[in-house]
Write a protein that holds these residues in place. Structure first.
Motif, short mmCIF file in Angstrom:
data_model
loop_
_atom_site.label_atom_id
_atom_site.label_comp_id
_atom_site.label_asym_id
_atom_site.label_seq_id
_atom_site.Cartn_x
_atom_site.Cartn_y
_atom_site.Cartn_z
N ILE A 83 18.61 4.30 -1.62
CA ILE A 83 19.98 4.63 -0.98
C ILE A 83 20.81 3.59 -0.84
O ILE A 83 20.40 2.52 -0.59
N THR A 84 22.08 3.84 -1.03
CA THR A 84 23.01 2.65 -0.65
C THR A 84 23.98 2.99 0.50
O THR A 84 24.31 4.14 0.41
N LEU A 85 23.92 2.23 1.77
CA LEU A 85 24.73 2.69 2.86
C LEU A 85 25.77 1.55 3.09
O LEU A 85 25.53 0.31 2.97
N GLN A 86 26.82 1.99 3.78
CA GLN A 86 27.84 0.70 4.07
C GLN A 86 28.52 1.17 5.31
O GLN A 86 28.87 2.52 5.64
N GLY A 87 28.34 0.17 6.38
CA GLY A 87 28.96 0.20 7.53
C GLY A 87 28.74 -0.94 8.64
O GLY A 87 28.92 -2.01 7.91
N TRP A 88 28.30 -0.78 9.78
CA TRP A 88 28.39 -1.72 10.71
C TRP A 88 27.03 -2.05 11.36
O TRP A 88 26.50 -1.04 11.71
N ILE A 89 26.76 -3.39 11.71
CA ILE A 89 25.62 -3.76 12.63
C ILE A 89 26.06 -3.26 13.87
O ILE A 89 26.81 -4.04 14.53
N GLY B 229 12.98 -7.82 11.04
CA GLY B 229 14.32 -7.65 11.73
C GLY B 229 14.34 -6.15 11.80
O GLY B 229 14.19 -5.57 11.05
N PHE B 230 15.25 -5.55 12.82
CA PHE B 230 15.58 -4.39 12.99
C PHE B 230 17.03 -4.40 13.53
O PHE B 230 17.43 -4.87 14.41
N ILE B 231 17.70 -3.39 12.31
CA ILE B 231 19.26 -3.43 12.48
C ILE B 231 19.62 -1.98 12.95
O ILE B 231 19.35 -0.96 12.16
N ASP B 232 20.31 -2.05 14.12
CA ASP B 232 20.87 -0.52 14.47
C ASP B 232 22.19 -0.35 13.68
O ASP B 232 23.21 -1.09 13.92
N LEU C 168 17.45 0.07 10.26
CA LEU C 168 17.15 -0.64 8.86
C LEU C 168 16.22 -1.59 9.25
O LEU C 168 16.21 -2.47 10.24
N VAL C 169 14.91 -1.72 8.39
CA VAL C 169 13.95 -2.49 8.73
C VAL C 169 13.74 -3.64 7.49
O VAL C 169 14.03 -3.25 6.47
N TYR C 170 13.61 -4.74 7.96
CA TYR C 170 13.71 -5.83 6.72
C TYR C 170 12.52 -6.63 7.24
O TYR C 170 12.23 -7.10 8.44
N ASP C 171 12.08 -7.31 6.22
CA ASP C 171 10.81 -8.30 6.74
C ASP C 171 10.90 -9.64 5.78
O ASP C 171 11.73 -9.66 5.08
N ASN C 172 10.03 -10.39 6.38
CA ASN C 172 10.15 -11.98 5.45
C ASN C 172 9.61 -11.98 3.96
O ASN C 172 9.57 -13.04 3.60
N ASP D 146 16.12 -13.19 1.21
CA ASP D 146 17.33 -13.55 2.03
C ASP D 146 16.81 -13.33 3.49
O ASP D 146 17.84 -13.33 4.37
N PHE D 147 15.73 -13.23 3.68
CA PHE D 147 15.17 -12.95 5.20
C PHE D 147 15.95 -13.89 6.02
O PHE D 147 16.62 -13.38 7.26
N ASP D 148 15.89 -15.21 6.17
CA ASP D 148 16.67 -16.10 7.13
C ASP D 148 17.83 -16.07 7.15
O ASP D 148 18.53 -16.04 8.48
N GLU D 149 18.66 -15.70 6.07
CA GLU D 149 20.07 -15.41 5.96
C GLU D 149 20.48 -14.25 6.87
O GLU D 149 21.43 -14.06 7.57
N ILE D 150 19.65 -13.07 6.63
CA ILE D 150 19.89 -11.75 7.09
C ILE D 150 19.61 -12.05 8.73
O ILE D 150 20.50 -11.35 9.44
N GLN D 151 18.71 -12.83 8.99
CA GLN D 151 18.55 -12.76 10.65
C GLN D 151 19.48 -13.37 11.10
O GLN D 151 19.81 -13.12 12.37
N LYS D 152 20.61 -14.10 10.67
CA LYS D 152 21.73 -14.81 11.31
C LYS D 152 22.97 -13.56 11.37
O LYS D 152 23.89 -14.05 12.02
N PHE D 153 22.70 -12.53 10.56
CA PHE D 153 23.69 -11.51 10.93
C PHE D 153 23.99 -11.01 12.14
O PHE D 153 23.13 -10.77 12.95
N HIS D 154 25.36 -11.27 12.45
CA HIS D 154 25.88 -11.04 13.74
C HIS D 154 26.06 -9.34 13.97
O HIS D 154 26.53 -8.68 13.25
N ILE D 155 25.96 -9.16 15.30
CA ILE D 155 26.52 -7.67 15.82
C ILE D 155 28.06 -7.48 15.51
O ILE D 155 28.68 -8.43 15.81
N GLY D 156 28.45 -6.43 15.13
CA GLY D 156 29.73 -6.13 14.58
C GLY D 156 29.96 -6.28 13.14
O GLY D 156 31.12 -5.92 12.45
N SER D 157 29.01 -6.89 12.39
CA SER D 157 29.31 -7.12 11.04
C SER D 157 29.31 -6.01 10.09
O SER D 157 28.54 -5.09 10.22
#
Lengths: 458, 458
Positions: free
Chosen positions: A18-24, A34-37, A49-53, A57-68
């Motif tokens: 599935i594809t979802l679009q929204g906010w962290i 990593g776990f994203i609400d 959302l669960v992602y692993d190493n 892009d694992f390192d990239e994704i880990q830098k995503f800020h809240i609100g993005s």
């Protein structure tokens, strides 16, 4: 896809991409995971959302800020962890819009005062997601009730040159340069204004509504309303929305029936469509909220005259700040005692004529008018209505007594001359209803951008 | 009971006694009989009431004037005469409200101009019964479409201190005495005004709508809108209603999909619910109306760039008053040629940036913006929308170029900073839609109480 769609038929999407679009909304990072609400605002529920190493892009994704803002592609799976039934195993996340670390909406409890200052961001918080969704669903429920019952929705005008409601309560509207108002004989020269006259924003669509009730039998309005009241309380705003139904061939008894049926219908629809929102509010804003609403739907509202209500208050033995009086309005403390006493919504009707509006029908006793207020437990007055005076002689008299400019409302008086009939109507402040439905105590927190004295930000 | 209820299941009431309440639209008297054309406004259809001289009030009833309000008790029977299938054999009629013989709404054809002067009575005529019923049903159809598709209905504020849309187009609002505006250093002293600042009524809820789209993904507004335009045309009013949806994560293509789907949904619902009204309008106001609406629902809208539209116009060989230009707006005569040419609604998109609003997304060509207008046959522009600029640098530049007060819309710019994403929205003038749906050509005749320069009556 919308989260709302997904949750409506979630089993169907299990193990599918599935594809979802929204906010962290929140982001927990571990060494290998990593776990994203995640939330997209289309429903109250979030998605983990669960992602692993193993992702490149694992390192990239880990830098995503809240609100993005993000676009995520992944597979819906049964959740491994506790706290949710499903989660999305991420295949890729695209950052659509970054959000800096000083983003004011961090995932913690903020005060209402702080959130009011961030009015443009607060709809992203749980409490305002709930409040403004309920506001939307309740608005639709109101339309649904009236349309289902053959009412015609009328857009009464907001701009008016008639100051029959008392221009001291109305905003003036002009196209003139306020810094250099043209004058004529020492007064503002409104002949140069767009309408050629002093113009106001109206505080009620009732009089115009009556003209349409005489054509369509049953009508309602639902629109913004303005009052200049310079008062800073929890229940006053200078801009709010109001519903004003008006029914031809209707006496006070049936008016109460309509009010009761309409309110129950709206509350039922909100209970049905906003269960998650109400559960949240019940837990964090007003304990017992859902029980209160369910009780309203199933109870028969009490009906009592103003006279009998005062009698009850006087005989209650209660010490009130204001002594109840047969000739007077009912104070907030009295309203509270009465709704507590009956533990139910209460219609109080037949009010002393001198404390009610000029257009209300005089009862045969010559002392009271056929007016009714609906008091609800915990919120006080929710609706006010009346049968309208249709006796032309009495009306002419009332217009004189109340200093209404007869010429400006001649058309209104003519309604009684041209096939008039007994009719009734009421007004409901929409924000009062939303406060009742959500348990929110300050009107500023149920209006997207509240306007109160000294406050007209955004 | 309501006529609407009766007609919904009329066989059920055959030979039964019923009670109706409404108005006498016409009255034919014979020596031994009388025929009353009766309507209660709950549906477009009337009911014939038949009474004879066996009634003890026969002479009394024969005197009832057109326009009077009555309560009638009678038996529903198969009609003896032609022109209707059913009629009511009267048992009794009670006069609720008389109407004098000089009643302006006599059963004959009145001019629109005359009826505008009787704005409070005109909803009692057939044409305005049709128009205002369709207005009501269309409003509900719009709500239905958006709510069904998970949009949140947002009440954006009307009062604002931000004049970012150009205050010359906005009404000023004040509580100050216009005849004696307090001054400070030669200018109006707004610190004494209710909000402590110069305040306006906004002409659009879009900017506020965007803030909610960043929280709920898909939102819409539906409320009154004001423009001070001093122009007396058939399509301009100073107070009108507007719908402004705004969608996060949406490009221009999908925006056109939403516009097309929404319009078809609304037109379908009106076709379904207002068949009698449309039949009347088709016959007396715009021949071919129903065919036009049915065609819209089944056609695929054309999509063409502004560049290609201009090319088509230039190559058409047509003599236009204004020569089409690649850098310019499209004139009414061009709109008409294009919709006639395609015989279908047409989306014209990618407009020259200099003729569109500052917040629209600049395309990669650096010359056009991702804006789209929807032109419909016979009515011209019905909706205008765009993708919004989200590049902060470009936006800062645009704010400068267009002289927008940056401080007043800092919150709006911040949307791009705090988890912004590509998004789009459009605006639809509600009255334009109603004119299209009814075939009525003057905006004054689709608004209950129209406000135009010099006209703010009732």
């Amino acid at each position: 896809m919308d989260l709302k769609e997904l949750y409506l038929d979630i089993e169907k999407y299990l193990d599918k991409e599935i594809t979802l679009q929204g906010w962290i909304r929140n982001h927990r990072k571990q060494k290998e995971f990593g776990f994203i609400d995640f939330s997209d605002g289309t429903c109250f529920k979030h998605m983990q959302l669960v992602y692993d190493n193993k992702l490149k892009d694992f390192d990239e994704i880990q830098k995503f800020h809240i609100g993005s803002a993000i676009t995520v592609v992944g597979t819906l799976i049964k959740s491994q962890g506790s706290g949710q039934d499903y989660e999305v195993a991420v295949k890729s996340i695209k950052l659509e819009g970054d959000c800096p670390e000083d983003y004011p909406m961090q995932p913690k409890r903020h005060s209402y005062e702080f959130l009011r200052e961030q009015a443009y961001l607060r709809p992203r918080t749980n409490v305002f997601q709930a409040v403004f969704k309920i506001r939307s669903v309740a608005a639709q429920a109101i339309h649904n009730y009236f349309q289902k019952n053959n009412y015609v929705y009328v857009h009464t005008p907001l701009l008016t040159t008639a100051d029959c409601e008392g221009s001291d309560q109305m905003f003036k509207v002009t196209t003139l340069d306020m810094n250099k108002v043209p004058t004529k004989e020492g007064k503002a020269d409104f002949s140069k204004d767009l309408f050629g006259k002093q113009t106001y924003i109206t505080g009620s669509g009732q009089l115009h509504g009556e003209t349409f009730a005489m054509a369509f039998k049953k009508i309602y309005t639902f629109g913004p309303t303005f009052r200049t009241e310079n008062s800073n309380t929890k229940t006053h705003a200078n801009e709010f929305w109001m519903i004003e139904p008006e029914m031809a061939f209707m006496h006070l008894d049936d008016l109460m029936n309509v009010e009761e049926e309409m309110l129950k219908s709206v509350v039922s629809e909100v209970l049905e469509k906003c269960h998650n929102e109400l559960e949240f509010l019940d837990k964090f804003v007003q304990n017992g909220l859902i029980e209160k609403l369910e009780k309203l739907v199933s109870s028969a509202f009490v009906r009592i005259t103003h006279h009998d209500a005062i009698k009850l208050l006087l005989e209650s033995g209660e010490k009130f700040e204001f002594t109840p009086s047969y000739d007077d309005d009912i104070a907030k403390e009295h309203e509270k005692w009465i709704t507590d006493h009956f533990n139910s919504p209460v219609f109080i009707y037949n009010w002393p004529k001198d404390i009610k509006a000029w257009y209300m029908k005089l009862n045969d006793d010559g002392k009271t008018v056929a007016a009714v207020d609906l008091e609800v437990p915990g919120s006080g007055e929710l609706m006010g209505g009346s049968e309208r005076e249709i006796d032309m002689d009495k009306l002419e008299e009332l217009v004189k007594i109340h200093n209404v400019d007869r010429k400006q409302i001649e058309w209104y008086l003519n309604l009684r001359k041209f096939g008039g009939c007994y009719h009734s109507g009421f007004g409901m402040g929409f924000e009062r209803l939303i406060m009742y439905l959500t348990g929110i105590e300050n009107i500023r927190d149920v209006i997207p951008y509240p306007r109160t004295p000294g406050n007209c930000e955004y």
